[in-house]
Design an enzyme around this catalytic site. Structure first.
Site, PDB file in Angstrom:
ATOM      1  N   ASP A 203       0.895  -1.323  -0.029  1.00 50.22           N
ATOM      2  CA  ASP A 203       0.154   0.146   0.044  1.00 50.22           C
ATOM      3  C   ASP A 203       0.888   1.283  -0.044  1.00 50.22           C
ATOM      4  O   ASP A 203       2.142   1.090  -0.159  1.00 50.22           O
ATOM      5  CB  ASP A 203      -0.916   0.068   1.319  1.00 50.22           C
ATOM      6  CG  ASP A 203      -2.212   0.572   0.888  1.00 50.22           C
ATOM      7  OD1 ASP A 203      -2.338   1.722   0.236  1.00 50.22           O
ATOM      8  OD2 ASP A 203      -3.314  -0.097   1.264  1.00 50.22           O
ATOM      9  N   GLY A 228       4.343   1.650  -2.076  1.00 47.05           N
ATOM     10  CA  GLY A 228       4.413   1.914  -3.255  1.00 47.05           C
ATOM     11  C   GLY A 228       3.225   2.461  -3.878  1.00 47.05           C
ATOM     12  O   GLY A 228       2.214   2.463  -3.293  1.00 47.05           O
ATOM     13  N   PHE A 230       0.428   1.046  -6.870  1.00 52.23           N
ATOM     14  CA  PHE A 230       0.092   0.102  -7.664  1.00 52.23           C
ATOM     15  C   PHE A 230      -0.210   0.636  -9.011  1.00 52.23           C
ATOM     16  O   PHE A 230      -0.422  -0.253  -9.840  1.00 52.23           O
ATOM     17  CB  PHE A 230      -1.338  -0.500  -7.183  1.00 52.23           C
ATOM     18  CG  PHE A 230      -2.403   0.120  -6.519  1.00 52.23           C
ATOM     19  CD1 PHE A 230      -2.988   1.105  -7.360  1.00 52.23           C
ATOM     20  CD2 PHE A 230      -3.046  -0.200  -5.479  1.00 52.23           C
ATOM     21  CE1 PHE A 230      -4.005   1.837  -7.011  1.00 52.23           C
ATOM     22  CE2 PHE A 230      -4.112   0.382  -4.683  1.00 52.23           C
ATOM     23  CZ  PHE A 230      -4.596   1.556  -5.767  1.00 52.23           C
ATOM     24  N   HIS A 248     -12.985  -1.305  -7.638  1.00 50.27           N
ATOM     25  CA  HIS A 248     -13.899  -0.381  -7.681  1.00 50.27           C
ATOM     26  C   HIS A 248     -13.914   1.030  -7.198  1.00 50.27           C
ATOM     27  O   HIS A 248     -14.910   1.774  -7.596  1.00 50.27           O
ATOM     28  CB  HIS A 248     -15.263  -1.163  -6.522  1.00 50.27           C
ATOM     29  CG  HIS A 248     -14.819  -0.876  -5.389  1.00 50.27           C
ATOM     30  ND1 HIS A 248     -16.054  -0.999  -4.271  1.00 50.27           N
ATOM     31  CD2 HIS A 248     -13.979  -0.142  -4.595  1.00 50.27           C
ATOM     32  CE1 HIS A 248     -15.595  -0.937  -3.017  1.00 50.27           C
ATOM     33  NE2 HIS A 248     -14.512  -0.431  -3.290  1.00 50.27           N
TER      34      HIS A 248
END
Length: 341
Positions: A203, A228, A230, A248
């Site tokens: 995360d 980091g 994503f 989502h």
């Protein structure tokens, strides 16, 4: 349509639906006042509660009378108030507490939902307009509220993790990466269920610096964190990647970018689990994802998706759809994907 007969039952039903936020706001207030915590060790008089919560006694009574009328706390014949099972979900720092969700959803989230018309008219994000910044920047600028949101997601997540563990076998995987894993609740549950596996919570830096302090002692030799974005790079060559309630949050272009980063990191034969609501194609039928989708629209660029929409994203990312696995709730179906080449 203009000459429909007056139907009192429908009028009152609509009245109740419109007024539903009254209960939600009352819950937010008792959460802010720590009423459940004050009642944790036994029933108390209104005078005691008012003194300990530093509130006006008459106003507090009106609040507690209303919440007790919908099953939250219990008003006793002797004038005292008592904590009941429903009210206990608002206790602080207990597994499955919904209190952080009440603070977030009726706190910083509330202006966004009140601004929903703006989003419908413009196609833009109501939260951004209400707060002058994206939800992600908001939490970076307000880290205490960001920590509360992590607790909120963990509290809601706790109610669905058991269902996920029951329907999916994690034991074949040696290394598992939880993408956007927040405070690690999902990965911790998986590692408890799969004693031979190791895991990584991935995360943002400001998130995992908190997560690393929350790894249970018995999991510290099997669980690490990695910081980091994503959108750029995630840990490579794990057997299984999973991401719950993350895809989502992003529109199709952004979601595709995340999935392509996953594809790049995955070895051939590696699996990816997308855990999200999968909206039913049935018209006019209730589905938790349909209302959750409005919340997502109010807060982010994302949306809840049908299985067809997920399949299109998965294919475009170069992954292969394997199967859809339903769990005990409509907000957390599992979409299993694989990297074939």
């Amino acid at each position: 349509m203009k000459n429909l007969p007056n139907n009192p039952e429908l009028t009152f039903k609509m009245y109740e639906m419109i007024s539903g936020y009254w209960v939600a706001c009352a819950i937010h207030t008792v959460a802010q006042l720590d009423i459940a915590d004050l009642l944790a060790n036994g029933s108390k008089t209104l005078t005691e509660l008012a003194k300990e919560s530093q509130t006006d006694q008459t106003s507090l009574y009106r609040l507690l009378r209303a919440t007790a009328s919908v099953g939250i706390f219990e008003e006793l014949p002797d004038g005292k108030f008592r904590l009941n099972d429903l009210g206990s979900t608002l206790l602080s720092d207990v597994p499955g507490s919904i209190k952080p969700w009440a603070l977030a959803n009726l706190g910083e989230h509330f202006p966004a939902f009140g601004n929903l018309t703006y989003g419908i008219k413009t196609g833009k994000v109501p939260f951004d307009d209400a707060h002058g910044k994206s939800v992600w920047d908001y939490y970076k600028d307000n880290p205490d509220e960001g920590v509360n949101l992590m607790k909120a997601m963990a509290g809601v997540s706790g109610a669905v993790l058991k269902g996920i563990i029951e329907v999916y076998d994690f034991s074949p995987y040696k290394t598992i990466v939880d993408i956007g894993g927040g405070n690690g609740a999902m990965l911790f549950s998986v590692l408890y269920a799969s004693p031979s596996s190791k895991g990584i919570v991935f995360d943002e830096p400001y998130v995992v610096e908190k997560t690393v302090t929350q790894i249970p002692e018995e999991l510290k030799d099997r669980c690490t964190v990695y910081a980091g974005s994503f959108f750029n790079k995630i840990p490579a060559n794990a057997d299984l990647y999973m991401t719950k309630w993350v895809i989502h949050d992003w529109n199709d272009a952004e979601s595709l970018a995340i999935l392509k980063v996953c594809h790049k990191a995955m070895p051939v034969g590696g699996k990816l689990l997308i855990i999200d609501s999968v909206i039913s194609d049935e018209l006019n039928q209730p589905h938790a994802g349909k209302l959750l989708d409005l919340n997502i629209m109010a807060m982010t660029t994302g949306k809840e998706r049908t299985l067809k929409e997920f399949k299109n994203l998965i294919k475009e990312a170069g992954l292969s759809f394997k199967r859809l696995i339903n769990t005990n709730t409509e907000v957390s179906s599992i979409i299993e994907c694989e990297k074939l080449s």
